[in-house]
Design a protein around this motif. Structure first.
Motif, short mmCIF file in Angstrom:
data_model
loop_
_atom_site.label_atom_id
_atom_site.label_comp_id
_atom_site.label_asym_id
_atom_site.label_seq_id
_atom_site.Cartn_x
_atom_site.Cartn_y
_atom_site.Cartn_z
N LEU A 18 0.94 -1.30 0.17
CA LEU A 18 -0.14 0.01 0.09
C LEU A 18 0.83 1.30 0.15
N GLY A 67 0.68 5.75 -0.02
CA GLY A 67 -0.54 6.74 0.09
C GLY A 67 -0.58 7.82 -1.15
N MET A 83 -3.79 4.01 -1.70
CA MET A 83 -4.85 4.43 -0.77
C MET A 83 -4.33 5.31 0.43
N SER A 84 -4.70 6.41 0.56
CA SER A 84 -4.08 7.40 1.72
C SER A 84 -5.04 7.09 3.03
N ALA A 85 -4.11 6.72 4.11
CA ALA A 85 -4.84 6.79 5.34
C ALA A 85 -5.20 8.07 5.71
N ARG A 138 -11.51 3.28 4.07
CA ARG A 138 -10.88 2.50 2.87
C ARG A 138 -9.88 1.74 3.40
N VAL A 139 -8.63 2.50 3.94
CA VAL A 139 -7.49 1.84 4.47
C VAL A 139 -7.88 0.82 5.63
N CYS A 164 3.48 -1.02 3.93
CA CYS A 164 2.93 0.41 3.70
C CYS A 164 4.05 1.39 3.37
#
Length: 71
Positions: free
Chosen positions: A10, A12, A39-41, A47-48, A65
């Motif tokens: 993953l 960001g 995908m951005s935390a 979503r994350v 990540c």
């Protein structure tokens, strides 16, 4: 999804791709099944979190990540 043992990578944002390439090279070189997601935390925490909570059930044994180069 496929059987156990896959690795999720993953990042960001797409700008983190260059920093994640060494990890991806190692995975490819070792023949490890992996999947890359952006995908951005910070921008998409739900979503994350959902991805992480469902990771084991979706066949992932490891999550790598990386983030930090986005604006």
């Amino acid at each position: 999804m496929a059987g156990q043992g896959r690795v999720a990578v993953l990042m960001g944002s797409e700008s983190d791709d260059g920093k994640m390439q060494p990890a991806l090279s190692v995975l490819r070189g070792a023949g490890v099944l992996h999947h890359v997601e952006v995908m951005s935390a910070h921008r998409e925490p739900d979503r994350v979190a959902a991805f992480a909570k469902g990771a084991r059930g979706n066949g992932y044994s490891v999550i790598i990540c990386g983030a930090g180069l986005a604006a």
